[in-house]
Design a protein around this motif. Sequence first.
Motif, PDB file in Angstrom:
ATOM      1  N   ASP A   1       0.819  -1.216   0.000  1.00  0.00           N
ATOM      2  CA  ASP A   1       0.000   0.000   0.000  1.00  0.00           C
ATOM      3  C   ASP A   1       0.857   1.271   0.000  1.00  0.00           C
ATOM      4  O   ASP A   1       0.315   2.376   0.117  1.00  0.00           O
ATOM      5  N   GLY A   2       2.171   1.111  -0.023  1.00  0.00           N
ATOM      6  CA  GLY A   2       3.046   2.291  -0.042  1.00  0.00           C
ATOM      7  C   GLY A   2       3.160   2.975   1.314  1.00  0.00           C
ATOM      8  O   GLY A   2       3.521   4.146   1.405  1.00  0.00           O
ATOM      9  N   LEU A   3       2.854   2.236   2.412  1.00  0.00           N
ATOM     10  CA  LEU A   3       2.889   2.867   3.738  1.00  0.00           C
ATOM     11  C   LEU A   3       4.099   2.443   4.574  1.00  0.00           C
ATOM     12  O   LEU A   3       4.320   2.973   5.654  1.00  0.00           O
ATOM     13  N   LEU A   4       4.865   1.461   4.082  1.00  0.00           N
ATOM     14  CA  LEU A   4       6.050   1.011   4.830  1.00  0.00           C
ATOM     15  C   LEU A   4       7.206   1.946   4.470  1.00  0.00           C
ATOM     16  O   LEU A   4       7.828   1.810   3.427  1.00  0.00           O
ATOM     17  N   GLU A   5       7.455   2.923   5.339  1.00  0.00           N
ATOM     18  CA  GLU A   5       8.365   4.015   4.981  1.00  0.00           C
ATOM     19  C   GLU A   5       9.828   3.698   5.255  1.00  0.00           C
ATOM     20  O   GLU A   5      10.692   4.000   4.448  1.00  0.00           O
ATOM     21  N   GLU A   6      10.103   3.134   6.457  1.00  0.00           N
ATOM     22  CA  GLU A   6      11.495   2.849   6.807  1.00  0.00           C
ATOM     23  C   GLU A   6      11.550   1.593   7.677  1.00  0.00           C
ATOM     24  O   GLU A   6      10.625   1.341   8.448  1.00  0.00           O
ATOM     25  N   VAL A   7      12.629   0.844   7.545  1.00  0.00           N
ATOM     26  CA  VAL A   7      12.864  -0.332   8.393  1.00  0.00           C
ATOM     27  C   VAL A   7      14.344  -0.356   8.740  1.00  0.00           C
ATOM     28  O   VAL A   7      15.185  -0.112   7.863  1.00  0.00           O
ATOM     29  N   PHE A   8      14.661  -0.604  10.018  1.00  0.00           N
ATOM     30  CA  PHE A   8      16.080  -0.703  10.376  1.00  0.00           C
ATOM     31  C   PHE A   8      16.271  -1.583  11.601  1.00  0.00           C
ATOM     32  O   PHE A   8      15.380  -1.726  12.434  1.00  0.00           O
ATOM     33  N   GLY A   9      17.463  -2.185  11.685  1.00  0.00           N
ATOM     34  CA  GLY A   9      17.862  -2.942  12.865  1.00  0.00           C
ATOM     35  C   GLY A   9      18.683  -2.046  13.776  1.00  0.00           C
ATOM     36  O   GLY A   9      19.232  -1.032  13.330  1.00  0.00           O
ATOM     37  N   SER A  10      18.785  -2.426  15.073  1.00  0.00           N
ATOM     38  CA  SER A  10      19.594  -1.623  16.000  1.00  0.00           C
ATOM     39  C   SER A  10      20.369  -2.509  16.962  1.00  0.00           C
ATOM     40  O   SER A  10      19.860  -3.526  17.438  1.00  0.00           O
ATOM     41  N   GLY A  11      21.623  -2.127  17.199  1.00  0.00           N
ATOM     42  CA  GLY A  11      22.469  -2.851  18.157  1.00  0.00           C
ATOM     43  C   GLY A  11      23.788  -2.104  18.322  1.00  0.00           C
ATOM     44  O   GLY A  11      24.106  -1.224  17.508  1.00  0.00           O
ATOM     45  N   THR A  12      24.530  -2.470  19.343  1.00  0.00           N
ATOM     46  CA  THR A  12      25.770  -1.751  19.654  1.00  0.00           C
ATOM     47  C   THR A  12      26.780  -1.776  18.505  1.00  0.00           C
ATOM     48  O   THR A  12      27.417  -0.763  18.219  1.00  0.00           O
TER      49      THR A  12
ATOM     50  N   ALA B   1      26.551  -2.141  15.049  1.00  0.00           N
ATOM     51  CA  ALA B   1      26.284  -1.318  13.864  1.00  0.00           C
ATOM     52  C   ALA B   1      25.615   0.008  14.222  1.00  0.00           C
ATOM     53  O   ALA B   1      25.539   0.890  13.387  1.00  0.00           O
ATOM     54  N   VAL B   2      25.117   0.147  15.426  1.00  0.00           N
ATOM     55  CA  VAL B   2      24.249   1.234  15.894  1.00  0.00           C
ATOM     56  C   VAL B   2      22.890   1.096  15.184  1.00  0.00           C
ATOM     57  O   VAL B   2      21.905   0.726  15.800  1.00  0.00           O
ATOM     58  N   ILE B   3      22.893   1.388  13.861  1.00  0.00           N
ATOM     59  CA  ILE B   3      21.660   1.265  13.085  1.00  0.00           C
ATOM     60  C   ILE B   3      21.994   0.634  11.745  1.00  0.00           C
ATOM     61  O   ILE B   3      22.991   0.977  11.128  1.00  0.00           O
ATOM     62  N   SER B   4      21.166  -0.307  11.332  1.00  0.00           N
ATOM     63  CA  SER B   4      21.396  -0.992  10.067  1.00  0.00           C
ATOM     64  C   SER B   4      20.134  -0.871   9.213  1.00  0.00           C
ATOM     65  O   SER B   4      19.143  -1.546   9.462  1.00  0.00           O
ATOM     66  N   PRO B   5      20.153   0.036   8.220  1.00  0.00           N
ATOM     67  CA  PRO B   5      18.946   0.225   7.411  1.00  0.00           C
ATOM     68  C   PRO B   5      18.641  -1.008   6.561  1.00  0.00           C
ATOM     69  O   PRO B   5      19.546  -1.696   6.096  1.00  0.00           O
ATOM     70  N   ILE B   6      17.362  -1.304   6.379  1.00  0.00           N
ATOM     71  CA  ILE B   6      16.921  -2.481   5.616  1.00  0.00           C
ATOM     72  C   ILE B   6      16.192  -2.000   4.362  1.00  0.00           C
ATOM     73  O   ILE B   6      15.330  -1.127   4.436  1.00  0.00           O
ATOM     74  N   LYS B   7      16.586  -2.576   3.218  1.00  0.00           N
ATOM     75  CA  LYS B   7      15.987  -2.130   1.950  1.00  0.00           C
ATOM     76  C   LYS B   7      14.995  -3.128   1.374  1.00  0.00           C
ATOM     77  O   LYS B   7      14.194  -2.770   0.513  1.00  0.00           O
ATOM     78  N   GLN B   8      15.046  -4.385   1.856  1.00  0.00           N
ATOM     79  CA  GLN B   8      14.178  -5.408   1.260  1.00  0.00           C
ATOM     80  C   GLN B   8      13.911  -6.528   2.255  1.00  0.00           C
ATOM     81  O   GLN B   8      14.813  -6.999   2.943  1.00  0.00           O
ATOM     82  N   LEU B   9      12.630  -6.954   2.307  1.00  0.00           N
ATOM     83  CA  LEU B   9      12.235  -8.102   3.129  1.00  0.00           C
ATOM     84  C   LEU B   9      11.614  -9.135   2.194  1.00  0.00           C
ATOM     85  O   LEU B   9      10.664  -8.817   1.477  1.00  0.00           O
ATOM     86  N   ASP B  10      12.142 -10.348   2.209  1.00  0.00           N
ATOM     87  CA  ASP B  10      11.551 -11.422   1.399  1.00  0.00           C
ATOM     88  C   ASP B  10      10.841 -12.408   2.313  1.00  0.00           C
ATOM     89  O   ASP B  10      11.466 -13.021   3.179  1.00  0.00           O
ATOM     90  N   TYR B  11       9.524 -12.548   2.119  1.00  0.00           N
ATOM     91  CA  TYR B  11       8.706 -13.419   2.965  1.00  0.00           C
ATOM     92  C   TYR B  11       7.929 -14.375   2.072  1.00  0.00           C
ATOM     93  O   TYR B  11       7.141 -13.947   1.228  1.00  0.00           O
ATOM     94  N   ARG B  12       8.177 -15.661   2.238  1.00  0.00           N
ATOM     95  CA  ARG B  12       7.598 -16.659   1.335  1.00  0.00           C
ATOM     96  C   ARG B  12       7.923 -16.228  -0.092  1.00  0.00           C
ATOM     97  O   ARG B  12       9.082 -16.069  -0.409  1.00  0.00           O
ATOM     98  N   ASN B  13       6.882 -16.017  -0.974  1.00  0.00           N
ATOM     99  CA  ASN B  13       7.320 -15.599  -2.311  1.00  0.00           C
ATOM    100  C   ASN B  13       7.012 -14.136  -2.620  1.00  0.00           C
ATOM    101  O   ASN B  13       6.833 -13.754  -3.752  1.00  0.00           O
ATOM    102  N   GLN B  14       6.997 -13.340  -1.544  1.00  0.00           N
ATOM    103  CA  GLN B  14       6.671 -11.927  -1.686  1.00  0.00           C
ATOM    104  C   GLN B  14       7.880 -11.080  -1.269  1.00  0.00           C
ATOM    105  O   GLN B  14       8.573 -11.446  -0.317  1.00  0.00           O
ATOM    106  N   SER B  15       8.118  -9.970  -1.957  1.00  0.00           N
ATOM    107  CA  SER B  15       9.196  -9.053  -1.547  1.00  0.00           C
ATOM    108  C   SER B  15       8.607  -7.702  -1.184  1.00  0.00           C
ATOM    109  O   SER B  15       7.719  -7.208  -1.879  1.00  0.00           O
ATOM    110  N   ALA B  16       9.118  -7.131  -0.081  1.00  0.00           N
ATOM    111  CA  ALA B  16       8.756  -5.750   0.252  1.00  0.00           C
ATOM    112  C   ALA B  16       9.991  -4.901  -0.011  1.00  0.00           C
ATOM    113  O   ALA B  16      11.071  -5.207   0.503  1.00  0.00           O
ATOM    114  N   PHE B  17       9.827  -3.866  -0.827  1.00  0.00           N
ATOM    115  CA  PHE B  17      10.945  -2.966  -1.121  1.00  0.00           C
ATOM    116  C   PHE B  17      10.728  -1.679  -0.343  1.00  0.00           C
ATOM    117  O   PHE B  17       9.614  -1.147  -0.326  1.00  0.00           O
ATOM    118  N   ILE B  18      11.793  -1.210   0.302  1.00  0.00           N
ATOM    119  CA  ILE B  18      11.635  -0.075   1.213  1.00  0.00           C
ATOM    120  C   ILE B  18      12.432   1.136   0.742  1.00  0.00           C
ATOM    121  O   ILE B  18      13.647   1.043   0.542  1.00  0.00           O
TER     122      ILE B  18
END
Length: 357
Positions: free
Chosen positions: A292-303, A305-322
């Motif tokens: 729907d074009g509402l997933l604006e940003e995704v990132f991981g966090s930890g000591t 990398a501090v922050i690790s931006p995510i550009k793509q999630l692959d779930y089953r046979n679907q891809s979300a591009f961010i």
Amino acid sequence: MEITITRATSQKPIPESSTLGFGRYFTDHMFIMDYEEGNGWHNARIVPYAPLMLDPAAAVFHYAQECFEGLKAYRTDAGRVQLFRPDCNARRLNCTHRRLCIPELPEDDFLHAVKALVEVEQAWVPGAEGTSLYIRPFTIATMARLGVHASSSYQFLIICSPSGAYYAAGLEPIKIYVEDTYVRACPGGTGYIKCGGNYAVSLLAAQKAEADGYSQVLWLDSQERKYVEEVGAMNIFFKVDGKVYTAKADDNDGTVLPGVTRRSIIELLKDWDYEVIEGRLAIGDIMQAAEDGLLEEVFGSGTAAVISPIKQLDYRNQSAFINQGQIGPLTQKLYDTLTGIQWGRLPDPKGWTVPVC
Ligand SMILES: *Cc1c(COP(=O)(O)O)cnc(C)c1O
């Protein structure tokens, strides 16, 4: 706590900043303290870095009664050395100890030990952009018995490793595989603590994902494989339609590790008037939000990398591009703010940094 210091008679060469990587080089000294039932924690010492001598029957080797922490010392532009929220690590170590039947360690002793070792090793705190000294405290069960019981003796140690800039060429968004077979943690288990066992069980999924060209896996809940928990060994955040979501992380329960970086990000976001929702977030809803074009940003966090931006999630046979593969503006602002405070380039209104020397 008195700490005796035995200095190394020879010093290793300190590697070039550009060759550091992560966790490959270790400094000249380590901290050790012993525990025995009846005698408590005692014999705190800083000694030359060296292999340990342990009985092969020590419980750590058989029943994984061990745990760790991770934090960093940062060199400021003025040449000083500081820590970031080490009190949070001291407290979290004890949450972990309680879950693993390891006697607690006074938080002041933890802080004193970390500071004393970093002070001895101050020449090893690198000064180049993005570099730091990674500090790895850990506890192992040393009793030589094969009966399955909590050990009656332990060692608490701290080692240090100079660490390179995590991002050599700016923040690089990563591609993630949503894991719906293997799980990392389950309710009533140890997901909320930092024990090596959690890492051992995560390796196979990570290895398979890596072979398929992914940087990491996104873990789902163990019951329904439906709700998002963490990404690799990082917490994960989703910005959906202006609001920020992350899985709930309890200090004393649950399947998500309560990260110090996570907690700091939530505090900053609230200061900036974002609505932050700590709760259950279904992977199906995230994939739909992306469509729907509402997933604006995704990132991981930890000591690390501090922050690790995510550009793509692959779930089953679907891809979300961010965000067209680019780091989002809020992700960048969080990264700049946190690293600004950690390296002393920005004011620290919350008193998160602790000077060492
Ligand atoms: C250590 C860790 C984190 C991150 O915690 P920080 O305190 O932010 O470094 C997240 N998830 C897992 C599983 C971890 O072990």
